[in-house]
Design a protein around this motif. Structure first.
Motif, PDB file in Angstrom:
ATOM      1  N   ALA A   5       0.828  -1.205   0.000  1.00 39.82           N
ATOM      2  CA  ALA A   5       0.000   0.000   0.000  1.00 39.82           C
ATOM      3  C   ALA A   5       0.862   1.253   0.000  1.00 39.82           C
ATOM      4  CB  ALA A   5      -0.930  -0.006   1.209  1.00 39.82           C
ATOM      5  N   ARG A   6       1.924   1.243   0.795  1.00 42.30           N
ATOM      6  CA  ARG A   6       2.804   2.410   0.863  1.00 42.30           C
ATOM      7  C   ARG A   6       3.480   2.660  -0.485  1.00 42.30           C
ATOM      8  NH1 ARG A   6       6.784   2.401   5.838  1.00 42.30           N
ATOM      9  NH2 ARG A   6       7.076   4.526   5.037  1.00 42.30           N
ATOM     10  N   LEU A   7       3.924   1.597  -1.149  1.00 39.42           N
ATOM     11  CA  LEU A   7       4.575   1.758  -2.441  1.00 39.42           C
ATOM     12  C   LEU A   7       3.609   2.275  -3.502  1.00 39.42           C
ATOM     13  CD1 LEU A   7       6.967  -1.291  -2.449  1.00 39.42           C
ATOM     14  CD2 LEU A   7       7.605   1.018  -3.158  1.00 39.42           C
ATOM     15  N   ALA A   8       2.341   1.929  -3.361  1.00 39.71           N
ATOM     16  CA  ALA A   8       1.345   2.417  -4.321  1.00 39.71           C
ATOM     17  C   ALA A   8       0.951   3.861  -4.040  1.00 39.71           C
ATOM     18  CB  ALA A   8       0.108   1.522  -4.281  1.00 39.71           C
ATOM     19  N   LEU A   9       0.845   4.224  -2.760  1.00 43.67           N
ATOM     20  CA  LEU A   9       0.251   5.507  -2.394  1.00 43.67           C
ATOM     21  C   LEU A   9       1.254   6.643  -2.183  1.00 43.67           C
ATOM     22  CD1 LEU A   9      -2.452   4.197   0.105  1.00 43.67           C
ATOM     23  CD2 LEU A   9      -2.817   5.000  -2.222  1.00 43.67           C
ATOM     24  N   GLU A  10       2.368   6.356  -1.503  1.00 41.88           N
ATOM     25  CA  GLU A  10       3.268   7.453  -1.153  1.00 41.88           C
ATOM     26  C   GLU A  10       3.887   8.142  -2.377  1.00 41.88           C
ATOM     27  OE1 GLU A  10       5.761   7.112   2.317  1.00 41.88           O
ATOM     28  OE2 GLU A  10       4.519   5.514   3.153  1.00 41.88           O
ATOM     29  N   PRO A  11       4.397   7.397  -3.371  1.00 36.82           N
ATOM     30  CA  PRO A  11       4.910   8.104  -4.560  1.00 36.82           C
ATOM     31  C   PRO A  11       3.805   8.834  -5.325  1.00 36.82           C
ATOM     32  CG  PRO A  11       5.786   5.858  -4.430  1.00 36.82           C
ATOM     33  CD  PRO A  11       4.667   5.949  -3.436  1.00 36.82           C
ATOM     34  N   ALA A  12       2.573   8.328  -5.240  1.00 37.74           N
ATOM     35  CA  ALA A  12       1.470   8.899  -6.017  1.00 37.74           C
ATOM     36  C   ALA A  12       1.056  10.289  -5.555  1.00 37.74           C
ATOM     37  CB  ALA A  12       0.262   7.956  -5.966  1.00 37.74           C
ATOM     38  N   ILE A  70       3.207  12.643  -4.463  1.00 38.05           N
ATOM     39  CA  ILE A  70       4.336  13.577  -4.512  1.00 38.05           C
ATOM     40  C   ILE A  70       3.960  14.879  -5.229  1.00 38.05           C
ATOM     41  CG2 ILE A  70       6.621  13.978  -5.516  1.00 38.05           C
ATOM     42  CD1 ILE A  70       6.696  12.257  -2.991  1.00 38.05           C
ATOM     43  N   ASP A  71       3.301  14.788  -6.375  1.00 30.41           N
ATOM     44  CA  ASP A  71       2.941  15.994  -7.119  1.00 30.41           C
ATOM     45  C   ASP A  71       2.038  16.905  -6.291  1.00 30.41           C
ATOM     46  OD1 ASP A  71       4.407  15.370  -9.373  1.00 30.41           O
ATOM     47  OD2 ASP A  71       2.739  14.381 -10.394  1.00 30.41           O
ATOM     48  N   MET A  72       1.102  16.310  -5.566  1.00 27.99           N
ATOM     49  CA  MET A  72       0.185  17.104  -4.759  1.00 27.99           C
ATOM     50  C   MET A  72       0.923  17.767  -3.598  1.00 27.99           C
ATOM     51  SD  MET A  72      -3.470  15.927  -3.090  1.00 27.99           S
ATOM     52  CE  MET A  72      -3.966  15.227  -4.664  1.00 27.99           C
ATOM     53  N   VAL A  73       1.855  17.030  -2.988  1.00 26.75           N
ATOM     54  CA  VAL A  73       2.649  17.602  -1.896  1.00 26.75           C
ATOM     55  C   VAL A  73       3.462  18.787  -2.406  1.00 26.75           C
ATOM     56  CG1 VAL A  73       4.544  17.181  -0.288  1.00 26.75           C
ATOM     57  CG2 VAL A  73       2.743  15.458  -0.574  1.00 26.75           C
ATOM     58  N   ILE A  74       4.146  18.592  -3.522  1.00 26.45           N
ATOM     59  CA  ILE A  74       4.974  19.660  -4.073  1.00 26.45           C
ATOM     60  C   ILE A  74       4.134  20.872  -4.459  1.00 26.45           C
ATOM     61  CG2 ILE A  74       6.291  20.261  -6.155  1.00 26.45           C
ATOM     62  CD1 ILE A  74       7.788  17.637  -5.816  1.00 26.45           C
ATOM     63  N   VAL A  98      13.191  14.982   1.747  1.00 29.17           N
ATOM     64  CA  VAL A  98      12.669  16.284   2.175  1.00 29.17           C
ATOM     65  C   VAL A  98      13.298  17.407   1.354  1.00 29.17           C
ATOM     66  CG1 VAL A  98      12.581  17.933   4.087  1.00 29.17           C
ATOM     67  CG2 VAL A  98      12.057  15.520   4.491  1.00 29.17           C
ATOM     68  N   GLU A  99      14.593  17.304   1.080  1.00 31.06           N
ATOM     69  CA  GLU A  99      15.268  18.337   0.283  1.00 31.06           C
ATOM     70  C   GLU A  99      14.687  18.398  -1.126  1.00 31.06           C
ATOM     71  OE1 GLU A  99      19.376  17.355   0.491  1.00 31.06           O
ATOM     72  OE2 GLU A  99      19.563  17.896   2.619  1.00 31.06           O
ATOM     73  N   ALA A 100      14.429  17.231  -1.732  1.00 30.13           N
ATOM     74  CA  ALA A 100      13.852  17.211  -3.078  1.00 30.13           C
ATOM     75  C   ALA A 100      12.443  17.812  -3.081  1.00 30.13           C
ATOM     76  CB  ALA A 100      13.818  15.782  -3.610  1.00 30.13           C
ATOM     77  N   LEU A 101      11.667  17.512  -2.051  1.00 29.26           N
ATOM     78  CA  LEU A 101      10.327  18.096  -1.950  1.00 29.26           C
ATOM     79  C   LEU A 101      10.419  19.609  -1.813  1.00 29.26           C
ATOM     80  CD1 LEU A 101       8.666  15.531   0.507  1.00 29.26           C
ATOM     81  CD2 LEU A 101       8.110  15.836  -1.912  1.00 29.26           C
ATOM     82  N   GLN A 102      11.339  20.078  -0.984  1.00 31.29           N
ATOM     83  CA  GLN A 102      11.473  21.516  -0.747  1.00 31.29           C
ATOM     84  C   GLN A 102      11.965  22.235  -2.006  1.00 31.29           C
ATOM     85  OE1 GLN A 102      13.561  22.348   2.871  1.00 31.29           O
ATOM     86  NE2 GLN A 102      12.645  24.374   3.049  1.00 31.29           N
ATOM     87  N   GLN A 103      12.741  21.541  -2.820  1.00 31.21           N
ATOM     88  CA  GLN A 103      13.205  22.111  -4.078  1.00 31.21           C
ATOM     89  C   GLN A 103      12.162  21.987  -5.187  1.00 31.21           C
ATOM     90  OE1 GLN A 103      16.858  19.946  -4.717  1.00 31.21           O
ATOM     91  NE2 GLN A 103      17.886  20.902  -2.968  1.00 31.21           N
ATOM     92  N   ARG A 104      11.018  21.387  -4.856  1.00 32.34           N
ATOM     93  CA  ARG A 104       9.904  21.191  -5.802  1.00 32.34           C
ATOM     94  C   ARG A 104      10.347  20.348  -7.007  1.00 32.34           C
ATOM     95  NH1 ARG A 104       5.747  23.415  -2.526  1.00 32.34           N
ATOM     96  NH2 ARG A 104       6.600  25.257  -1.532  1.00 32.34           N
ATOM     97  N   ASP A 105      11.222  19.384  -6.742  1.00 31.18           N
ATOM     98  CA  ASP A 105      11.715  18.490  -7.791  1.00 31.18           C
ATOM     99  C   ASP A 105      10.915  17.193  -7.727  1.00 31.18           C
ATOM    100  OD1 ASP A 105      13.104  16.779  -9.481  1.00 31.18           O
ATOM    101  OD2 ASP A 105      15.085  17.483  -8.851  1.00 31.18           O
ATOM    102  N   ALA A 106       9.817  17.138  -8.488  1.00 33.79           N
ATOM    103  CA  ALA A 106       8.890  16.010  -8.402  1.00 33.79           C
ATOM    104  C   ALA A 106       9.518  14.703  -8.863  1.00 33.79           C
ATOM    105  CB  ALA A 106       7.632  16.305  -9.224  1.00 33.79           C
TER     106      ALA A 106
END
Length: 223
Positions: free
Chosen positions: A94-101, A103-107, A194-202
């Motif tokens: 479930a985590r592998l299906a949901l967490e990467p999915a 990312i765009d919304m988080v960014i 976290v650094e990639a998210l903060q840099q908005r690098d999806a």
């Protein structure tokens, strides 16, 4: 429902909805008393019950705060359900299906306060002196990332996944697979994500998220 029970349910609703998160300072006894019409003695008893359940902490001269262990405390109040019947293998799938999915919304939606909370989770995990404390801040980091999507449905799903991580079987596997070297690797992976998210690098964030989850799955389940 009497007034004292109503107050307790109101506080629980704020905790379950994540309106009040770990470390949040909640209203004073006086404020609760004025809002609910209850005596301060009654309010104190309500807060004592919540403190006994590990949902809040109280510091003399400072105030009342949401417990750092709020996810586990809330999980302990449930009667089981799908989160507690899921196997570690099902949870990892479930985590592998949901967490990467998400990312765009988080960014797209994360703000500076969200990133501060992510860094706080990393700091607390790195400073943890026990595996239990590390796992607590590890799981909270993933929940904070999900909350940063600012979508209440997604937040609810991730709270269920964190409840599953409090299951005894997950804990046994995590302890069995844990080594100081692996913990350091997880910490580095968390920081990079976290650094990639903060840099908005999806693209980079999604790759790091998948790599981290596969790493955890292999260490815990062997595949």
């Amino acid at each position: 429902m009497d007034s004292a029970t109503a107050l307790q349910e109101s506080i629980l609703d704020n905790l379950k909805s994540r309106k009040w998160r770990a470390g949040h300072r909640i209203p004073t006894e006086r404020s609760f008393s004025e809002q609910s019409g209850l005596s301060r003695a009654t309010v104190r008893r309500v807060l004592a019950v919540l403190k006994e359940r590990g949902l809040i902490t109280q510091t003399v001269g400072s105030g009342t705060y949401v417990s750092a262990h709020i996810a586990e405390a809330l999980a302990a109040t449930t009667d089981g359900g799908p989160a507690h019947s899921a196997s570690p293998a099902e949870l990892m799938s479930a985590r592998l299906a949901l967490e990467p999915a998400i990312i765009d919304m988080v960014i797209g939606n994360a703000n500076s306060a969200d990133f501060e909370r992510m860094h706080e989770c990393c700091n607390k995990a790195e400073a943890a002196t026990t595996l239990e404390d590390f796992e607590r801040w590890d799981s909270l980091l993933h929940e904070v990332i999900a909350d940063s999507a600012h979508n209440s449905f997604i937040s609810g799903v991730f709270r269920l996944m964190n409840q599953a991580r409090s299951d005894a079987e997950w804990g046994t596997l995590k302890r069995r697979s844990a080594t100081p070297e692996r913990r350091l690797e997880y910490q580095r992976e968390h920081r990079s994500l976290v650094e990639a998210l903060q840099q908005r690098d999806a693209v980079r964030a999604r790759e790091l998220c998948i790599d981290h989850l596969v790493h955890v799955r292999v260490n815990m389940l062997g595949n």
